[in-house]
Write an enzyme that holds these catalytic residues in place. Structure first.
Site, short mmCIF file in Angstrom:
data_model
loop_
_atom_site.label_atom_id
_atom_site.label_comp_id
_atom_site.label_asym_id
_atom_site.label_seq_id
_atom_site.Cartn_x
_atom_site.Cartn_y
_atom_site.Cartn_z
N HIS A 365 32.00 -2.33 -27.72
CA HIS A 365 32.99 -1.41 -27.28
C HIS A 365 34.08 -1.53 -28.43
CE1 HIS A 365 31.45 0.78 -23.76
NE2 HIS A 365 31.04 -0.67 -23.54
N LYS A 548 46.06 7.42 -22.19
CA LYS A 548 45.14 6.59 -22.75
C LYS A 548 46.03 5.19 -22.49
CE LYS A 548 44.61 8.70 -26.57
NZ LYS A 548 43.07 8.62 -26.59
N ARG A 549 45.20 4.26 -22.48
CA ARG A 549 45.98 2.74 -22.51
C ARG A 549 46.95 2.77 -23.69
NH1 ARG A 549 43.58 -1.62 -25.02
NH2 ARG A 549 41.68 -0.66 -25.18
N LYS A 554 46.15 2.92 -30.78
CA LYS A 554 46.10 4.29 -30.52
C LYS A 554 47.27 5.16 -30.90
CE LYS A 554 43.37 2.99 -26.36
NZ LYS A 554 41.96 3.49 -26.47
N THR A 656 36.89 8.13 -24.17
CA THR A 656 35.94 9.23 -23.33
C THR A 656 36.99 10.44 -23.06
OG1 THR A 656 36.41 7.69 -21.66
CG2 THR A 656 34.28 7.67 -22.77
N LYS A 660 36.78 14.35 -21.96
CA LYS A 660 37.11 15.11 -20.77
C LYS A 660 38.19 16.13 -21.06
CE LYS A 660 36.76 10.43 -18.57
NZ LYS A 660 37.55 9.21 -18.56
#
Length: 812
Positions: A365, A548-549, A554, A656, A660
């Site tokens: 992942h 998101k985390r 990110k 993901t 969504k």
């Protein structure tokens, strides 16, 4: 009577009156109270039990069908499961929503109030756990026999509070009042060993006897996982660590040494106490490795028990069993299965190794080197001495294979070794996962390509056929039917029925409705109603969402620089024609990840500054709700207009959240990273705002000696934004973030800043043309069918697991 067929089970009611009678029966006989004295908690627990009974009946028929079929099973090993709240989902999957609403109304309660009491299990952290939950949902929906294995953490990752001082972590005691959705099974306890030493077995060079120095018990419970539109109900089996009976020292307790009397019990039960304990200390790292082994040891013994219910020949084990490793956390399962087969069941090494390699598959992942787990040799030797011996043998035999394939290439052998020698001897768990499995997959097309070409390129050279891609997916039941019922109802009306919930590609039919002005108006009204329900800002503003985390790759810092630039632009021209924008951040940072926590604090400070500013606040608002989880996501995602997917290209495996948000009609602004590439290809280039370096350009920038200060010097707006952060106007945390960006900028934030702002200008241009925006929104939903976890499971089943559905006969 054949009890396996469920003959003689009491029929559960299907009418409103019968459902209410079942509810009252549970209230009296299982909850132990009466209608007159029932509290809201009593009503919630009783309703949950009544719904659970219906799923349990389906579970009994599922187990009977599986027993009769003796199929190949999928066993999913995952450190995380973000299952979400269960009541609303189980009402939907059992078809009892209307019956339940009527029945609890007769008790004096509303169904909505009882659903608010339903606490989601604290068994996960981020995308890894939510993917696991979506996959087990789709496994049941596709009638595939499966069990998910995990740990029943007493406390979740943590409960987050956001203030101007940043993130505060509090215990997430999610099961404080119990969990009506689980079935304890203390009679299926497993024994797990740690520490100790090994002893040779005379005459058996492959075998050893491991004499553990500590014994812990693994006590299971399970939660039901129903399929949608089918009678199949699978399970997730969760393990709790319990002390052995000999752990309580009565003599010390009698002597008044109360803490000392229970210290062994406390140490044992710490294993399942907290999801991901802080590993910044030696004891924390040891506890994490204990968790991983505890999970796989209990699960493998249970898997073997299940195999031997119908089978005796070990040569059939891999034909009946496939074990999917969800990232590297459960990789210690590979030497554990070897230990069980060789040491306890006395198979010879070569036969055991053949079985093991054919049984396991591994999902990677990440592309981040620091996220590819390694463990110090000395720690494994201390905690799991027999497993280290087995790893050494696996590595020796593997390196012989490499040497035979690439003779004389010592550098390749060093790179591929499961044991890293410098600067500290460590076990490379990703290498072990590749060596000990039949298949390795990435989770998006780009991610799988980069795995083959960079992170695991040596292994792809050796075993090219082993590497696969299975792009992630999400459950449409959870993330549009439950999260966004208004939009779900409109889609069902537009398509003619709700079969799209089991075949998401049918959403493509929405494209033919785009020309209907009434349909577009209703679509827009639903988006606005969802924003009103979220109550995060002006419902007519552009709702710009980054959920998101928190991790530097990110690039929440890039979004923050954009916010600061907008703030400065508004101040420079207060009379300008500004697009009102509500920027919503949500997510957690690991407690020891100080740079990510700095970002959270800085966002909170900048948001408070803007809120207090009479010039900027009418046009710009920053919102940071606390404690992001599945329940909160279900409120935010339906309200989002713009989906921020701005990680540095080549760093995000898949994502993901991007799926969504697109499914719910948000338009994406993003880089060519992870599944963004596949989303853009499907929704169309005109319905996606692209910016930034691609993965190869980003890698080349580093090779060429990337200098963030060059971008700072040559872009006046960027310089003004960073100077504002570094000036102290937002506290010392602003100075730390600005210094990091100027000094190193590991994820090339400054290199992509101008391209990002240009793309945001395109966003505002599109937003001003509301009809164009609604068309883009509808097309994002219409072309999201590929991203169903049902398709993901079908891909795994065909390419990796080689399993077939086992339909459960419908009850007459």
């Amino acid at each position: 009577m054949d009890l396996r067929q469920g003959i003689g089970l009491r029929k559960l009611g299907k009418t409103a009156d019968e459902f209410q009678q079942d509810l009252l029966s549970n209230l009296y006989y299982r909850r132990g109270t009466t209608v007159e004295s029932a509290s809201a908690r009593d009503a919630y627990e009783t309703l949950s039990l009544t719904v659970r009974d219906r799923l349990a009946e389906r579970r009994a028929r599922t187990a009977a069908a599986h027993y009769a079929s003796n199929p190949r099973w999928v066993y999913y090993l995952s450190a995380e499961y973000l299952l979400g709240a269960q009541l609303e989902q189980n009402l939907l999957y059992s078809g009892t929503g209307n019956l339940a609403a009527e029945a609890v109304k007769a008790l004096g309660f509303s169904l909505e109030d009882l659903e608010d009491l339903d606490v989601e299990p604290g068994l996960g952290n981020g995308g890894l756990g939510r993917l696991a939950a979506c996959l087990v949902d789709s496994l049941a929906t596709r009638d595939i026999p499966a069990v998910g294995y995990g740990i029943r953490y007493d406390l979740g990752i943590f409960r987050q509070i956001i203030t101007e001082n940043g993130q505060t972590e509090l215990p997430d005691d999610w099961a404080f009042q119990g969990n009506p959705w689980e079935f304890p099974a203390p009679d299926d306890r497993q024994t797990v060993g740690f520490y100790g030493h090994t002893e040779p077995v005379p005459g058996s060079p492959d075998r050893k006897v491991w004499v553990p120095g500590e014994i812990v018990l693994g006590e299971p419970s399970h939660m039901l996982v129903p399929g949608y539109g089918t009678d199949t109900v699978n399970i997730v089996r969760l393990w709790s660590a319990k002390a052995s009976e000999a752990s309580f020292d009565l003599s010390r307790f009698s002597a008044g040494q109360y803490a000392e009397a229970v210290q062994e019990a406390v140490r044992a039960e710490n294993i399942s106490k907290v999801l991901y304990p802080d590993d910044s200390t030696e004891l924390g790292r040891e506890l994490r490795l204990k968790q991983q082994y505890f999970l796989v040891s209990c699960s493998l013994r249970d898997i073997i028990r299940r195999f031997r219910l119908r089978n005796e020949d070990w040569s059939e084990f891999a034909d009946k069993t496939v074990i999917q490793l969800n990232d590297t956390h459960p990789t210690i399962a590979i030497p554990e299965l070897m230990r069980l087969l060789v040491d306890e069941y006395e198979l010879d090494w070569s036969k055991a190794w053949e079985i093991t390699r054919k049984t396991f598959a591994y999902t990677c992942h990440t592309l981040l080197p620091e996220a590819l787990e390694t463990w110090p040799v000395r720690l494994i030797e201390k905690l799991l001495p027999r497993h280290l011996e087995i790893i050494y043998v696996i590595n020796m035999l593997f390196l012989r294979e490499v040497g035979a394939q690439f003779p004389g290439d010592q550098d390749r052998i060093r790179r591929m070794s499961i044991i890293q020698e410098e600067p500290e001897r460590r076990v490379r768990m990703a290498h072990l996962a590749v060596v000990g499995t039949e298949a390795v997959n990435g989770v998006a097309e780009l991610h799988s390509k980069l795995l083959r070409e960079t992170v695991l390129d040596d292994f792809a050279d050796l075993w090219p056929a082993k590497f696969q891609n299975v792009t992630n997916g999400i459950s449409p039941r959870r993330f549009i039917r439950i999260a966004n019922p208004r939009l779900s109802d409109l889609i069902t009306e537009g398509l003619g029925d709700d079969s799209w919930l089991r075949d998401l590609e049918k959403l493509a039919g929405l494209e033919s409705l785009i020309g209907d002005a009434s349909f577009r108006d209703r679509w827009q009204s639903i988006k606005r109603a969802n924003k009103v329900a979220l109550a995060a800002g002006d419902p007519d503003s552009l709702t710009d969402v980054m959920i998101k985390r928190f991790h530097e790759y990110k690039r929440q810092q890039l979004k923050l620089l954009h916010v600061v630039t907008l703030y400065q632009r508004i101040h420079a021209n207060p009379a300008g024609d500004w697009v009102p924008r509500t920027v919503l951040f949500a997510g957690k940072a690991a407690p020891a990840y100080h740079a990510a926590k700095d970002l959270i604090q800085l966002i909170a400070t900048v948001g408070a500054t803007i809120a207090a500013d009479p010039v900027a606040s009418p046009y710009l608002k920053v919102v940071f709700p606390s404690n992001y989880n599945v329940t909160l996501a279900e409120k935010i995602i339906p309200a989002a207009d713009l989906s921020e997917q701005i990680s540095l290209a080549g760093k995000e495996a898949s994502g993901t959240g991007n799926m969504k948000l697109a499914l719910n009609g948000a338009v994406t602004i993003g880089t060519l990273d992870g599944a963004n590439i596949e989303i853009r290809a499907r929704v169309g280039e005109d319905n996606f705002f692209l910016f930034g370096l691609d993965a190869y350009e980003a890698a080349q920038a580093r090779i060429n000696g990337y200098q963030p200060r060059a971008f700072y010097e040559h872009d006046a707006e960027l310089r003004a934004a960073i100077d504002a952060l570094g000036s102290g106007a937002f506290g010392d945390v602003g100075h730390r973030v600005a210094s990091s960006l100027l000094g190193w900028d590991e994820y090339l934030t400054l290199a992509d800043y101008r391209a990002y702002l240009d793309a945001q200008a395109q966003v505002e241009e599109a937003w001003r043309d509301r009809d164009r925006w609604i068309r883009m929104s509808i097309l994002n939903t219409a072309h999201s069918g590929f991203f169903s976890s049902d398709r993901t499971v079908a891909d795994y089943a065909a390419r990796i697991w080689r399993v077939a559905p086992v339909p459960v006969p419908h009850e007459d």
